[in-house]
Design a protein around this motif. Structure first.
Motif, PDB file in Angstrom:
ATOM      1  N   LEU A   1     -26.443 156.758 -12.639  1.00  9.45           N
ATOM      2  CA  LEU A   1     -25.509 157.781 -12.148  1.00  9.45           C
ATOM      3  C   LEU A   1     -24.377 157.144 -11.331  1.00  9.45           C
ATOM      4  CD1 LEU A   1     -24.483 160.638 -11.413  1.00  9.45           C
ATOM      5  CD2 LEU A   1     -26.316 160.814  -9.748  1.00  9.45           C
ATOM      6  N   GLU A   2     -24.748 156.166 -10.508  1.00  7.61           N
ATOM      7  CA  GLU A   2     -23.703 155.486  -9.699  1.00  7.61           C
ATOM      8  C   GLU A   2     -22.654 154.824 -10.584  1.00  7.61           C
ATOM      9  OE1 GLU A   2     -25.028 152.567  -6.786  1.00  7.61           O
ATOM     10  OE2 GLU A   2     -26.444 154.086  -6.037  1.00  7.61           O
ATOM     11  N   HIS A   3     -23.137 154.145 -11.639  1.00 10.38           N
ATOM     12  CA  HIS A   3     -22.191 153.475 -12.539  1.00 10.38           C
ATOM     13  C   HIS A   3     -21.354 154.496 -13.300  1.00 10.38           C
ATOM     14  CE1 HIS A   3     -23.408 149.404 -11.836  1.00 10.38           C
ATOM     15  NE2 HIS A   3     -24.687 149.744 -11.978  1.00 10.38           N
ATOM     16  N   PHE A   4     -22.009 155.573 -13.712  1.00 15.56           N
ATOM     17  CA  PHE A   4     -21.299 156.634 -14.428  1.00 15.56           C
ATOM     18  C   PHE A   4     -20.180 157.189 -13.550  1.00 15.56           C
ATOM     19  CE2 PHE A   4     -20.983 161.283 -15.113  1.00 15.56           C
ATOM     20  CZ  PHE A   4     -20.444 161.266 -16.391  1.00 15.56           C
ATOM     21  N   ASP A   5     -20.529 157.493 -12.322  1.00 16.72           N
ATOM     22  CA  ASP A   5     -19.592 158.040 -11.344  1.00 16.72           C
ATOM     23  C   ASP A   5     -18.374 157.113 -11.209  1.00 16.72           C
ATOM     24  OD1 ASP A   5     -18.700 159.650  -9.241  1.00 16.72           O
ATOM     25  OD2 ASP A   5     -19.656 158.364  -7.753  1.00 16.72           O
ATOM     26  N   ARG A   6     -18.663 155.818 -11.115  1.00 16.58           N
ATOM     27  CA  ARG A   6     -17.600 154.835 -10.907  1.00 16.58           C
ATOM     28  C   ARG A   6     -16.655 154.785 -12.121  1.00 16.58           C
ATOM     29  NH1 ARG A   6     -20.744 149.949  -9.265  1.00 16.58           N
ATOM     30  NH2 ARG A   6     -21.289 151.193  -7.445  1.00 16.58           N
ATOM     31  N   LEU A   7     -17.250 154.729 -13.320  1.00 20.15           N
ATOM     32  CA  LEU A   7     -16.390 154.577 -14.500  1.00 20.15           C
ATOM     33  C   LEU A   7     -15.662 155.874 -14.855  1.00 20.15           C
ATOM     34  CD1 LEU A   7     -18.419 152.106 -16.722  1.00 20.15           C
ATOM     35  CD2 LEU A   7     -16.476 151.666 -15.229  1.00 20.15           C
TER      36      LEU A   7
ATOM     37  N   SER B   1     -11.575 156.079 -15.157  1.00 22.89           N
ATOM     38  CA  SER B   1     -10.862 156.777 -16.238  1.00 22.89           C
ATOM     39  C   SER B   1      -9.950 157.865 -15.660  1.00 22.89           C
ATOM     40  CB  SER B   1     -11.898 157.359 -17.201  1.00 22.89           C
ATOM     41  OG  SER B   1     -11.329 158.276 -18.070  1.00 22.89           O
ATOM     42  N   LEU B   2     -10.424 158.512 -14.605  1.00 20.97           N
ATOM     43  CA  LEU B   2      -9.606 159.534 -13.932  1.00 20.97           C
ATOM     44  C   LEU B   2      -8.314 158.923 -13.398  1.00 20.97           C
ATOM     45  CD1 LEU B   2      -9.261 162.321 -12.435  1.00 20.97           C
ATOM     46  CD2 LEU B   2     -10.589 161.338 -10.574  1.00 20.97           C
ATOM     47  N   TRP B   3      -8.448 157.842 -12.618  1.00 24.20           N
ATOM     48  CA  TRP B   3      -7.257 157.249 -11.997  1.00 24.20           C
ATOM     49  C   TRP B   3      -6.394 156.516 -13.017  1.00 24.20           C
ATOM     50  CZ3 TRP B   3      -5.856 159.632  -7.996  1.00 24.20           C
ATOM     51  CH2 TRP B   3      -6.781 160.122  -7.072  1.00 24.20           C
ATOM     52  N   GLY B   4      -6.971 156.176 -14.152  1.00 29.91           N
ATOM     53  CA  GLY B   4      -6.172 155.595 -15.246  1.00 29.91           C
ATOM     54  C   GLY B   4      -5.036 156.537 -15.604  1.00 29.91           C
ATOM     55  N   ASN B   5      -5.238 157.818 -15.358  1.00 34.34           N
ATOM     56  CA  ASN B   5      -4.223 158.827 -15.702  1.00 34.34           C
ATOM     57  C   ASN B   5      -2.974 158.783 -14.817  1.00 34.34           C
ATOM     58  OD1 ASN B   5      -3.544 162.170 -15.285  1.00 34.34           O
ATOM     59  ND2 ASN B   5      -3.343 161.218 -17.281  1.00 34.34           N
TER      60      ASN B   5
ATOM     61  N   LEU C   1     -11.416 152.275  -5.707  1.00 38.36           N
ATOM     62  CA  LEU C   1     -12.043 153.605  -5.810  1.00 38.36           C
ATOM     63  C   LEU C   1     -12.367 154.259  -4.460  1.00 38.36           C
ATOM     64  CD1 LEU C   1     -14.393 153.226  -8.914  1.00 38.36           C
ATOM     65  CD2 LEU C   1     -12.089 154.178  -8.780  1.00 38.36           C
ATOM     66  N   ALA C   2     -12.910 153.481  -3.539  1.00 40.11           N
ATOM     67  CA  ALA C   2     -13.311 154.069  -2.257  1.00 40.11           C
ATOM     68  C   ALA C   2     -12.096 154.632  -1.526  1.00 40.11           C
ATOM     69  CB  ALA C   2     -13.999 153.012  -1.401  1.00 40.11           C
TER      70      ALA C   2
ATOM     71  N   ILE D   1      -9.493 163.048  -4.333  1.00 39.12           N
ATOM     72  CA  ILE D   1     -10.070 163.879  -5.407  1.00 39.12           C
ATOM     73  C   ILE D   1     -10.344 165.257  -4.811  1.00 39.12           C
ATOM     74  CG2 ILE D   1     -11.909 164.108  -7.118  1.00 39.12           C
ATOM     75  CD1 ILE D   1     -12.249 161.091  -7.087  1.00 39.12           C
ATOM     76  N   LEU D   2      -9.593 166.244  -5.252  1.00 34.01           N
ATOM     77  CA  LEU D   2      -9.629 167.570  -4.610  1.00 34.01           C
ATOM     78  C   LEU D   2     -10.823 168.403  -5.044  1.00 34.01           C
ATOM     79  CD1 LEU D   2      -5.831 168.443  -4.915  1.00 34.01           C
ATOM     80  CD2 LEU D   2      -7.025 167.360  -3.002  1.00 34.01           C
ATOM     81  N   VAL D   3     -11.250 168.227  -6.276  1.00 33.91           N
ATOM     82  CA  VAL D   3     -12.447 168.913  -6.771  1.00 33.91           C
ATOM     83  C   VAL D   3     -13.241 167.846  -7.510  1.00 33.91           C
ATOM     84  CG1 VAL D   3     -13.358 170.712  -8.306  1.00 33.91           C
ATOM     85  CG2 VAL D   3     -11.146 171.063  -7.169  1.00 33.91           C
ATOM     86  N   ASP D   4     -14.504 167.698  -7.184  1.00 35.61           N
ATOM     87  CA  ASP D   4     -15.284 166.656  -7.845  1.00 35.61           C
ATOM     88  C   ASP D   4     -16.575 167.236  -8.418  1.00 35.61           C
ATOM     89  OD1 ASP D   4     -16.491 164.455  -8.805  1.00 35.61           O
ATOM     90  OD2 ASP D   4     -16.461 163.297  -6.937  1.00 35.61           O
ATOM     91  N   ASP D   5     -16.544 167.570  -9.709  1.00 31.48           N
ATOM     92  CA  ASP D   5     -17.717 168.126 -10.380  1.00 31.48           C
ATOM     93  C   ASP D   5     -18.506 167.068 -11.148  1.00 31.48           C
ATOM     94  OD1 ASP D   5     -17.060 170.677  -9.510  1.00 31.48           O
ATOM     95  OD2 ASP D   5     -15.972 171.216 -11.335  1.00 31.48           O
TER      96      ASP D   5
END
Ligand code: F6P
Ligand code: MG
Length: 448
Positions: free
Chosen positions: A184-190, A194-198, A220-221, A227-231
C-alpha cells in the motif's frame, strides 16, 4: 440525500469566456492564439523537410495549412461564429451535429462563438480545426504540429525519468513478497508520482518548457499538503476487492500528457502488474494531436522505444519490460474518437455506448489530468462543496478516480470553508497548477 447531493441537482452554467477576466477568458484571449502561432511556426520550420519528402507539393501544402491556421486565429481573436467542419473525416458529422445542438440552445440572437459559448467546447474545437487545416492539405495531413514540443519535453525530464526507473527496478525485485501494508505504501507513492506528473502539461504553459527536473520521489512529502482531496485508500480498496473477488482485474488509464507524465503512468502501470494488483492495463490515448501535449499512439510507441534505447541501465531495463508487456498483450493501447470530442463524460453512454460498455469491465478507471476532470464534471460552475459522485451526473461505468492537478476553475468535493481558506491564502489556487486531487467514485453495487 445529503446537502451536497441536493445542491448538485441544480445544474449550474458552463464555464465560458463570456466572463471577462476569468481563466476561460484569458485562455481564449491569450493562451490559444499563442498555441496557434507555435503550431504555425512548427509547420513552417519543417518546410525544407516537406520539400525533400514531397517536392513542390509539400511546400504548397505547408503554405495552405498555414493560411488556414492564420484564418482560424483571426476568427478566434475577433470572436467570429464557430464554423462547421468541412474535412469529411469520420468524426466531422458528430462535430457538426454538436454545433447545431448549441446553435439551437443559444438561439439566433446569440451565435455560437469563441467568447460566448462553453469554454470546453470551443477549446476542443480549436484542436479539431488544427487537425482539419492539416488534413485538407495532403501530403502533410499526418503532420503533428506539437511533436517537437513533446519530444523536447521528454528529453528535458530525463534526469527525473532515470530516478524513477531506478526506483522501479529496485521495487520490481522485491514486490512479489511484500506484506500488504508495504504494498500500500508503494502504491500510494507511485499514485502520487503519477498525480504530480500532471503538472508537466504544455497547454497550460502555451507550449513553454514545463518539464520535471528533479527526482519526483524526493518531492512527495513536500507536495503532500497540496493534495486537497485524497481518496487513495478507496482506490486501493477497489483494486484489492477486485483481486479478492476473481483475481487481479483490469485497470484502464485514460492518459493525458506525453513526456514526463506518460512515464509516470507507465511506471505506475508496471508496478500494478508486477505487484499482482492488476492483471492487465489498457491505456487510452488520443487519435489526433490534442491540447498540445496529449499522448497519441505515435507518442506512446515512441516513448517505450526511446526508453529501451536509453544509455541508462535502469531506464533501458524498464523499457524492455514495457515492450514485453505490450508484446504479450498485458498492456494494450486504444484510442476512440470520443476522447477528442467536446462532450462531457455524462454523455458517453449515449454518444459512445461501445466505449462506455468497454469501461464497464474495468476494476478501476484512472482519469489523468485537468481536461479529463473538466469533462468528468461537465466544466460547470459547481459549488466547491458539491459531491464528486453527483456532478458526474450518472457517469459511472466502473470504480473511477481522477488524478488531477488544478488548472481550471472547476473543483468539487471540498469540505465547507476549504475553498474560502484557499482563496485567502492563494487567490489563483484553482488555476496555478500547484494543487491536486485524488478523487474517487464507485458505482452503486448491483444485486445482493
Ligand atoms: O488551456 C487550458 C487547459 O484547458 C486547462 O484546463 C489545462 O491547463 C490544460 O488546458 C490541460 O491540462 P491537462 O493536460 O492537465 O489536461
Ligand atoms: Mg493534456
Amino acid at each position: 440525500m445529503t446537502e451536497a447531493e441536493l445542491e448538485t441537482l441544480r445544474v449550474p452554467p458552463s464555464l465560458s469566456a463570456k466572463v471577462e477576466g476569468s481563466f476561460a477568458y484569458l485562455t481564449i484571449r491569450d493562451r490559444l492564439p499563442t498555441i496557434l502561432t507555435k503550431a504555425v511556426d512548427s509547420i513552417h520550420r519543417n518546410k525544407d523537410k516537406f520539400f525533400e519528402q514531397y517536392g513542390e507539393e509539400g511546400v504548397r501544402a505547408e503554405k495552405a495549412a498555414i493560411g488556414l491556421l492564420s484564418k482560424l486565429r483571426n476568427e478566434l481573436q475577433t470572436d467570429k461564429p464557430v464554423l462547421p467542419l468541412v474535412d469529411e473525416l469520420e468524426d466531422a458529422d458528430g462535430w457538426n451535429c454538436y454545433l447545431q445542438r448549441h446553435e439551437e440552445l443559444q438561439g439566433e440572437q446569440d451565435p455560437v462563438s469563441w467568447f460566448r459559448s462553453p469554454w470546453l467546447y470551443v477549446e476542443c474545437y480549436m484542436y479539431r480545426r488544427i487537425q482539419e487545416a492539416l488534413w485538407l492539405n495532403p501530403p502533410i495531413s499526418g503532420f503533428d504540429a506539437f511533436q517537437e514540443a513533446k519530444t523536447q519535453s521528454y528529453f528535458e525530464s530525463q534526469r527525473a525519468v532515470m530516478a524513477l526507473c531506478t526506483h522501479l527496478e529496485g521495487l520490481r525485485k522485491t514486490v512479489a513478497g511484500l506484506p500488504e501494508d508495504q504494498l500500500l505504501e508503494h502504491f500510494d507513492r507511485l499514485l502520487q508520482v503519477s498525480l504530480w506528473g500532471n503538472k508537466c502539461d504544455l497547454s497550460i504553459s502555451a507550449g513553454q518548457d514545463n518539464s520535471q527536473k528533479t527526482s519526483p520521489i524526493d518531492s512527495l512529502a513536500e507536495l503532500r499538503p497540496f493534495i486537497l482531496v485524497d481518496d487513495t485508500r478507496s482506490v486501493w480498496s477497489a483494486l484489492v476487492s477486485a483481486r479478492e473477488r476473481g483475481g487481479p482485474g483490469r485497470v484502464d488509464i485514460i492518459l493525458d500528457n506525453a513526456g514526463f507524465e506518460l512515464t509516470t503512468d507507465l511506471v505506475l502501470a508496471d508496478f500494478l502488474v508486477a505487484s499482482g494488483l492488476a492483471r492487465t492495463v489498457r491505456f487510452h490515448g488520443k487519435s489526433m494531436p490534442w491540447f498540445v501535449s496529449d499522448v497519441t499512439a505515435q507518442d506512446f510507441t515512441w516513448t517505450v522505444r526511446q526508453t529501451v534505447a536509453s544509455n541508462h541501465r535502469f531506464m533501458s531495463e524498464s523499457g524492455v519490460q514495457w515492450q514485453s508487456y505490450v508484446r504479450e498483450g498485458v498492456w494494450t493501447y486504444h484510442d476512440h474518437p470520443f476522447w477528442t470530442q467536446p462532450h462531457p463524460f455524462c454523455d458517453m453512454a449515449a454518444d459512445a455506448p461501445d466505449l462506455y460498455a468497454g469501461l464497464q469491465g474495468s476494476a478501476l478507471v484512472l482519469f489523468k489530468g485537468d481536461l479529463n476532470y473538466r469533462k468528468l464534471t461537465g466544466d460547470r460552475e459547481w459549488a466547491p462543496t458539491a459531491a464528486f459522485g453527483a456532478v458526474l451526473r450518472g457517469f459511472a461505468p466502473a470504480p473511477l478516480c481522477s488524478l488531477r492537478t488544478l488548472k481550471a476553475n472547476v473543483q468539487v468535493g471540498l469540505q465547507p470553508g476549504q475553498a474560502e481558506r484557499l482563496s485567502q491564502r492563494q487567490p489563483d489556487w484553482m488555476t496555478c497548477g500547484q494543487y491536486a486531487v485524488v478523487q474517487f467514485h464507485s458505482p452503486p453495487r448491483r444485486g445482493p
